[in-house]
Each structure stands twice: as structure tokens, then as C-alpha cells.
Design an enzyme around this catalytic site. Structure first.
Site, PDB file in Angstrom:
ATOM      1  N   LYS A  85      72.517  36.949   3.440  1.00  0.00           N
ATOM      2  CA  LYS A  85      73.504  37.146   2.374  1.00  0.00           C
ATOM      3  C   LYS A  85      74.243  38.480   2.486  1.00  0.00           C
ATOM      4  O   LYS A  85      75.384  38.607   2.079  1.00  0.00           O
ATOM      5  CB  LYS A  85      72.843  37.029   1.007  1.00  0.00           C
ATOM      6  CG  LYS A  85      72.471  35.586   0.672  1.00  0.00           C
ATOM      7  CD  LYS A  85      72.144  35.425  -0.791  1.00  0.00           C
ATOM      8  CE  LYS A  85      72.098  33.958  -1.187  1.00  0.00           C
ATOM      9  NZ  LYS A  85      70.911  33.265  -0.638  1.00  0.00           N
ATOM     10  N   GLU A 107      77.873  36.085  -9.271  1.00  0.00           N
ATOM     11  CA  GLU A 107      76.940  35.167  -9.919  1.00  0.00           C
ATOM     12  C   GLU A 107      75.656  35.180  -9.101  1.00  0.00           C
ATOM     13  O   GLU A 107      75.679  35.525  -7.920  1.00  0.00           O
ATOM     14  CB  GLU A 107      77.521  33.742  -9.923  1.00  0.00           C
ATOM     15  CG  GLU A 107      77.300  32.925  -8.643  1.00  0.00           C
ATOM     16  CD  GLU A 107      78.018  33.465  -7.404  1.00  0.00           C
ATOM     17  OE1 GLU A 107      78.985  34.223  -7.562  1.00  0.00           O
ATOM     18  OE2 GLU A 107      77.589  33.127  -6.273  1.00  0.00           O
ATOM     19  N   SER A 371      67.106  32.008   8.052  1.00  0.00           N
ATOM     20  CA  SER A 371      68.073  32.702   7.194  1.00  0.00           C
ATOM     21  C   SER A 371      67.482  33.852   6.390  1.00  0.00           C
ATOM     22  O   SER A 371      68.207  34.771   6.009  1.00  0.00           O
ATOM     23  CB  SER A 371      68.733  31.697   6.250  1.00  0.00           C
ATOM     24  OG  SER A 371      67.759  30.959   5.536  1.00  0.00           O
TER      25      SER A 371
HETATM   26  C1  LIG Z   1      70.746  31.921  -0.587  1.00  0.00           C
HETATM   27  C2  LIG Z   1      69.949  31.531   0.600  1.00  0.00           C
HETATM   28  C3  LIG Z   1      70.199  30.327   1.303  1.00  0.00           C
HETATM   29  C4  LIG Z   1      71.215  29.325   0.840  1.00  0.00           C
HETATM   30  O1  LIG Z   1      72.541  29.743   0.887  1.00  0.00           O
HETATM   31  P1  LIG Z   1      73.568  29.205   1.985  1.00  0.00           P
HETATM   32  O2  LIG Z   1      74.873  29.619   1.469  1.00  0.00           O
HETATM   33  O3  LIG Z   1      73.407  27.710   2.053  1.00  0.00           O
HETATM   34  O4  LIG Z   1      73.211  29.837   3.261  1.00  0.00           O
HETATM   35  C5  LIG Z   1      69.465  30.069   2.441  1.00  0.00           C
HETATM   36  N1  LIG Z   1      68.501  30.908   2.881  1.00  0.00           N
HETATM   37  C6  LIG Z   1      68.222  32.066   2.228  1.00  0.00           C
HETATM   38  C7  LIG Z   1      67.155  32.955   2.767  1.00  0.00           C
HETATM   39  C8  LIG Z   1      68.931  32.407   1.076  1.00  0.00           C
HETATM   40  O5  LIG Z   1      68.636  33.552   0.433  1.00  0.00           O
END
Ligand SMILES: *Cc1c(COP(=O)(O)O)cnc(C)c1O
Length: 387
Positions: A85, A107, A371
Site C-alpha cells: 500500500k 478512507e 502483498s
Molecule cells: C489492502 C491489502 C490488499 C488488498 O488490496 P488490493 O488493492 O486488492 O491490493 C492485499 N494485500 C494486503 C497485504 C493488503 O494490505
């Protein structure tokens, strides 16, 4: 003339008239700044020195051996604040500075995007207000405290379910009244044009790096897999491989079952409609209201999806599957035990899809976008007695 706002039939700018000048202004500034030498120099410096880019690509040998495929992990979990993020919030904070604005709003659902926004606001010395559903404020106290420690003001939103959808409505409504000095840092590739384009641009660094790192390893993956909430980490990594012969898989949150309100399978179960400024697939009730959704992972718990994914789904360039909560939890434990990496529950969905579908992935080279890291999920997992 308006084609640029759409991905196939999806996207657009279904926003209040009062917001259109701000969206137009953002588009104009973004189009100039994304190619501006000074802007990019500053962003690259922040990515490298502050955030910790490039993030490594790591071959998970133990996991690969057990599951009979070659699994490579793109380590966004190692980025500052623990998830992808920050790529987006750093980019948008820098845009805010170049636009001459002094304040940001955002948000947040579970608080991850709120924390990433509060972080960059602290770094840039900007005032920051984060809108968060009242139910989420109660559920996610550590993240509320983190945002406050970083200097942000957290505003609980009590309408409706008191979760992310209402928080997004509140942030958009608030933006109308303060666009002169305030930028709205949206958290994923959603919202009215040009937001999906802006967020995609700042997350593309994941795919660009991955592509380079694959080259260094003299390896072309057969498949790239990412979890999909709004879809920003997924499109970020997919864009590095869209023009290659690489199979792409987006993994939605299957929750506990396909019953109403028990999942967040936006593309798997939804229908197109309009939410938060864009025409895109949405999980809906039989009466075409936005449905409540569920996932074990707060970051995937959203009834909409970025319009680019609706298009990629319709043209079949990306295959969108799902895993259930318990499968994600199993992958969470497997990666922890076998590799010493505790993944975010969101990222665990992407990994679970690989581990649980040997008929697709056996013998293949698979790149999984990790992610985020899972420390944030420990409290809720323990609370629910899941480990
Ligand atoms: C917020 C988040 C997501 C989901 O958001 P996307 O916009 O779909 O990437 C995925 N993985 C993590 C670790 C997150 O914090």
C-alpha cells in the site's frame, strides 16, 4: 473523447458534479508529473531510501519441494509498513505536494491504508484525516492508535454497516467541501477516473521489478498469482507480464461459502453496477443493492473491484478464482512453518490458490505476489482461536 476513462465498458467518472473540477485537475497534473524528471527522481529516492525498494524476489525452496512446483515470492511484505500500500500512498503524497495542497484525507477498512496514508502525511508534514467505519474503529484499535501516533485524525463513520463502503462514501462527500487545499488518497485501483489510472501507475513498480528480477534469474514464470480486493497489488504485478505468454490468476476471497453475505467473490458472483464513482462488477443482492461481504482478511472484504479487472475478466486475459477462509489460513500456517515467513491473510489467499490447485500448477514456475506481512493478523487469529 471519454474512452480514456474506461477499461472496455468499465470505469468512468460517476461522481458528484462538484467533484469533476478536482478530478480534472488531478488528471491534468498527474499526466504532466508522471513524466516529470524531478518528480520521478524524488519518488525513486523515496522508494529506495525510505520504503526499501526494490523488494526481493525469493524462491521458496521448501514450499516448492513439498508442493511439486517452483514457487517464487515477490516480497512486498518487506516494504516499510508491511505491505504494497505504501507504493501508492508515497506516490499520491508526492502528487499532493506538487499540486501545492497541504492536507490529505483517506478512507480505510481494517486500517492498513489509513496507516500507510498517515505515514506519508507524517513524512511530508501534511495534515491528515482518515474516515473509518465505526464498527472497524472498534475492531481495529491497534491501527487506530497507530494512525493517531503518526499524527492523523481518525473519524468514525456510523452510517450503514459502519465499514469500508460507508467510510469511502464519507471520504468522497468530505472531499467535495475541501478540494481546494486537500487531496483524497484513495486506497486501491477503484473510484472515479483518474484514480484507477493513478493508483495503477504507482503500483506498477511491483511488476517492473519482478520482470527485471525474473530476467536476472534467467526465468520466465508460467504463471503469476495475486490476491484481489480492490485489485491494486494484482494489477501492479500483472502489468509486468500482460504482454508476455504468462498465465495470470487473480484470487478473490471465497469467505466461508457461496451463500449471501458469506464471501467477497466480486467477479465470481457479482454483476456490473455503479459504486464509488465507477461502473464495475459488484456483489449485489437479488434486489440489486450492494451486498454485505465477508472474508477472514479485512483487505479483501470489499463488494467492488477495480474496473480494469472487470475488463480483464470479460476478455479472459486473467483468470479469477477464489479460495475459502480455511484454505487461506492453511497457507498462512504453511508459509510460516516451511519458510519462516508469516504472510498477510490477504496474500495467503494467493498462495493457497497455488497450494490447493496442483492440477493447474504442478511442475510450473509460479510467481506469487506476497502483498503484505501477517503480524497485523495475529491478534484476530488468536482471538478467534484459529491457531
Ligand atoms: C489492502 C491489502 C490488499 C488488498 O488490496 P488490493 O488493492 O486488492 O491490493 C492485499 N494485500 C494486503 C497485504 C493488503 O494490505
Amino acid at each position: 473523447m471519454y474512452d480514456k476513462m474506461f477499461y472496455g465498458r468499465y470505469g468512468g467518472q460517476f461522481a458528484a458534479e462538484t467533484l469533476i473540477p478536482a478530478l480534472d485537475d488531478l488528471e491534468a497534473k498527474f499526466e504532466i508529473l508522471k513524466d516529470d524528471e524531478q518528480f520521478n527522481k524524488e519518488l525513486q529516492h523515496l522508494f529506495k531510501a525510505y520504503a526499501g525498494r526494490p523488494t526481493p524476489m525469493y524462491k521458496a525452496e521448501n514450499l516448492s519441494e513439498k508442493y511439486g512446483c517452483e514457487i517464487y515470492l515477490k516480497r512486498e511484505d518487506l516494504l516499510h509498513t508491511g505491505a504494497h500500500k505504501l507504493n501508492n500512498t508515497l506516490g499520491q503524497a508526492l502528487l499532493t505536494k506538487y499540486m501545492g495542497k497541504k492536507r490529505v484525507i483517506a478512507e480505510t477498512g481494517a486500517g492498513q491504508h489509513g496507516v500507510a496514508t498517515a505515514t506519508v502525511a507524517a513524512l511530508f508534514g501534511m495534515e491528515c484525516t482518515v474516515y473509518m467505519g465505526a464498527v472497524d474503529v472498534a475492531r481495529q484499535e491497534p491501527n487506530v492508535k497507530r494512525m493517531e501516533l503518526l499524527g492523523a485524525k481518525v473519524v468514525p463513520v456510523t452510517e450503514g454497516q459502519g465499514t469500508l463502503k460507508e467510510a469511502t462514501n464519507a471520504a468522497m462527500r468530505e472531499w467535495v467541501s475541501c478540494v481546494q487545499d486537500t487531496h483524497y488518497i484513495i486506497g486501491s485501483v477503484v473510484g472515479p477516473y483518474p484514480f484507477p489510472k493513478v493508483v495503477t501507475h504507482f503500483q506498477e513498480v511491483i511488476g517492473d521489478e519482478s520482470r527485471e528480477q525474473c530476467k536476472e534469474l534467467d526465468m520466465t514464470p508460467d504463471s503469476v498469482v495475486a490476491c484481489v480486493g480492490g485489485g491494486s497489488n494484482a494489477i501492479g504485478i500483472f502489468n509486468g507480464f500482460l504482454d508476455q505468454h504468462v498465465e495470470l490468476y487473480g484470487v478473490e476471497a471465497g469467505g466461508t461459502s457461496d451463500d449471501d453475505c458469506k464471501h467477497a467473490r466480486t467477479l465470481g458472483k457479482g454483476k456490473p453496477g455503479i459504486l464509488h464513482g465507477a461502473y464495475t462488477y459488484l456483489v449485489q443482492t437479488p434486489e440489486h443493492q450492494i451486498s454485505d461481504v465477508h472474508s477472514i482478511s479485512a483487505g479483501l472484504d470489499y463488494p467492488g473491484i477495480g474496473p480494469v479487472h472487470s475488463m480483464l475478466h470479460d476478455v479472459c486475459r486473467v483468470k479469477y478464482g477464489y479460495v475459502r477462509d480455511n484454505q487461506a489460513l492453511n497457507a498462512f500456517k504453511e508459509l510460516s512453518r516451511l519458510e519462516g515467513i508469516i504472510p498477510a491473510l490477504e496474500s495467503s489467499h494467493a498462495l493457497a490458490y497455488v497450494l490447493d490447485n496442483p492440477e493447474i500448477f504442478k511442475g510450473k514456475k509460479v510467481l506469487v505476489n506476497l502483498s503484505g506481512r501477517g503480524d497485523k493478523d495475529m491478534a484476530s487469529i488468536l482471538e478467534r482461536g484459529l491457531i
